[in-house]
Motif scaffolding. Structure first.
Motif, PDB file in Angstrom:
ATOM      1  N   MET A  48      51.861  53.734  48.150  1.00 16.77           N
ATOM      2  CA  MET A  48      52.602  52.301  47.071  1.00 16.77           C
ATOM      3  C   MET A  48      52.759  51.811  47.511  1.00 16.77           C
ATOM      4  O   MET A  48      52.590  50.410  47.252  1.00 16.77           O
ATOM      5  N   ASN A  49      53.468  51.476  48.790  1.00 14.84           N
ATOM      6  CA  ASN A  49      53.640  49.796  49.179  1.00 14.84           C
ATOM      7  C   ASN A  49      53.026  48.972  49.411  1.00 14.84           C
ATOM      8  O   ASN A  49      53.066  47.728  49.227  1.00 14.84           O
ATOM      9  N   GLN A  50      51.787  49.196  49.987  1.00 12.74           N
ATOM     10  CA  GLN A  50      50.872  48.758  51.373  1.00 12.74           C
ATOM     11  C   GLN A  50      50.073  48.273  50.065  1.00 12.74           C
ATOM     12  O   GLN A  50      48.846  46.994  50.629  1.00 12.74           O
ATOM     13  N   ILE A  51      49.290  49.350  49.061  1.00 13.61           N
ATOM     14  CA  ILE A  51      47.730  48.776  48.194  1.00 13.61           C
ATOM     15  C   ILE A  51      48.613  47.422  47.249  1.00 13.61           C
ATOM     16  O   ILE A  51      47.493  46.069  47.645  1.00 13.61           O
ATOM     17  N   PRO A  52      49.388  47.160  47.263  1.00  7.16           N
ATOM     18  CA  PRO A  52      49.777  45.897  47.360  1.00  7.16           C
ATOM     19  C   PRO A  52      49.409  44.368  47.722  1.00  7.16           C
ATOM     20  O   PRO A  52      49.168  43.483  47.245  1.00  7.16           O
ATOM     21  N   LEU A  53      49.644  44.783  48.909  1.00  4.80           N
ATOM     22  CA  LEU A  53      49.506  44.258  50.453  1.00  4.80           C
ATOM     23  C   LEU A  53      47.993  43.660  50.497  1.00  4.80           C
ATOM     24  O   LEU A  53      47.561  42.608  51.579  1.00  4.80           O
TER      25      LEU A  53
END
Ligand code: FAQ
Length: 335
Positions: free
Chosen positions: A154-159
């Motif tokens: 959830m945190n890393q897809i936007p990264l």
């Protein structure tokens, strides 16, 4: 893989590609790239504060992947079947690989691996709070896959859309692998939930212990997050800590229902008006104590990493000696 974009002369000391801070023309070009949602690559000029923020976040992320191998690694020798052992071995190796991509991405910003590892081992660098909790039973391994990898995705897809190219590209592969990790954790738990009452109780106990630390893993509330505003302005962070936490809760509640476990929060309920779940208060004192080195396993995790690094010195020495021998041989043949 990413260091090839750095054009450093051989044996040059690793340093910032450009140390110029106050150059209005270059700053204007950088700002325009940010405005256009463009990408910065290692050879591009960037403000020092942008570089520092990236080194901070990417190196902390790399450390988290490496320290994150330990809680599950503890279970490799005790996995309940050959199949589960093979899956867990592969997963833990994947996490090691993520650490290596991320250290490489951070190196493109002019910081050496040695510097980053030294910061971790001396306690100066942070790594994710979540890896300071113990894995008491086999169900913890499933719950780490389901919840910890789930939160990481959830945190890393936007990264994957981060403004710094090497970090964004590393994240694409990492996210693909984390998705598989999440599925294997969930499948492991589904199997246990179809098992004996003792196995079901083990899963519920693990969920009870991991739920709150996983919610805290997204970082402090937006109002107490000093790095968020600038991180979002620079296109490093795309979505705030609280928003990601909320999305995680909303995605996880139905998965818990399918699994047949309850989430340990009496205040967790659907909010019809806001079309999202309300959830209870997170213990931020516990979070900060853990971040600051006083969680349940901080000292043990750091000591294990320092010992492993020291015990691996002969491998690094041998690899360097071999590389030097090959270089000498190539020079002799070319002469
Ligand atoms: N733990 O102002 P913010 C994984 C620190 S990888 C420790 O909100 P920011 C894979 C923060 O650094 C998990 N410290 O900071 C896996 C800052 O301190 P600083 C790691 C935390 O950077 C799965 C201070 O608090 N993921 O799970 C934490 O804007 C299974 C103020 O915070 C990443 O690193 C925390 N949880 O947002 C492996 C993803 N939260 O540096 C094995 C990339 C905050 O000023 C098994 N990182 N802090 O001294 C990020 O997205 C961001 O850096 C955040 C923090 C969201 C972690």
């Amino acid at each position: 893989m990413y260091t090839q974009a750095l054009d450093l002369p051989e044996n040059a000391p690793v340093k910032a590609v450009s140390g110029v801070i106050d150059d209005p023309a270059r700053l204007a070009r950088f700002d325009k790239t940010m405005e256009d949602d463009g990408r910065i690559e290692p050879q591009d000029w960037m403000p020092e504060a942008y570089r520092k923020t990236l080194v901070r976040q990417i190196s902390q992320h790399a450390h988290s992947e490496i320290v994150g191998m330990l809680p599950e690694g503890n279970w490799i020798s005790r996995a309940p079947s050959l199949k589960r052992k093979a899956i867990l071995l592969a997963k833990v190796q994947d996490e090691g690989g993520h650490g290596l991509y991320l250290y490489s991405a951070a190196e493109t910003l002019g910081t050496s691996r040695d510097q980053m590892v030294d910061a971790l081992h001396s306690g100066r660098a942070k790594y994710s709070s979540i890896f300071n909790y113990p894995t008491l039973t086999w169900a913890d391994v499933g719950v780490i896959g389901w919840l910890v990898d789930g939160a990481a995705i959830m945190n890393q897809i936007p990264l994957c859309r981060c403004s710094y190219g090497p970090y964004a590209r590393a994240m694409i592969r990492i996210c693909k692998e984390e998705s598989f990790h999440q599925r294997q954790g969930y499948e492991n738990l589904l199997t246990m939930m179809r098992g004996t009452p003792a196995q079901q109780a083990m899963v519920q106990d693990a969920v009870n212990r991991w739920w709150w630390p996983v919610l805290a893993m997204f970082g402090p509330p937006d109002a107490d997050s000093p790095n968020s505003a600038q991180g979002i302005r620079w296109g490093i962070k795309r979505i705030s800590n609280d928003e990601l936490r909320q999305r995680f809760v909303d995605a996880t509640v139905p998965q818990a229902q399918v699994l047949g476990v309850s989430l340990p929060d009496p205040d967790l309920r659907w909010n019809e008006e806001h079309q999202q779940h309300n959830y209870g208060a997170i213990d931020w004192d516990e979070f900060w104590a853990t971040v600051n080195g006083n969680g349940p396993c901080n000292k043990e995790r750091l000591a294990t990493r320092v010992k492993a690094h020291a015990q691996g010195q002969w491998v690094r020495d041998a690899a360097l000696a071999h590389a030097e021998k090959q270089r000498q041989r190539a020079m002799k043949e070319a002469a």
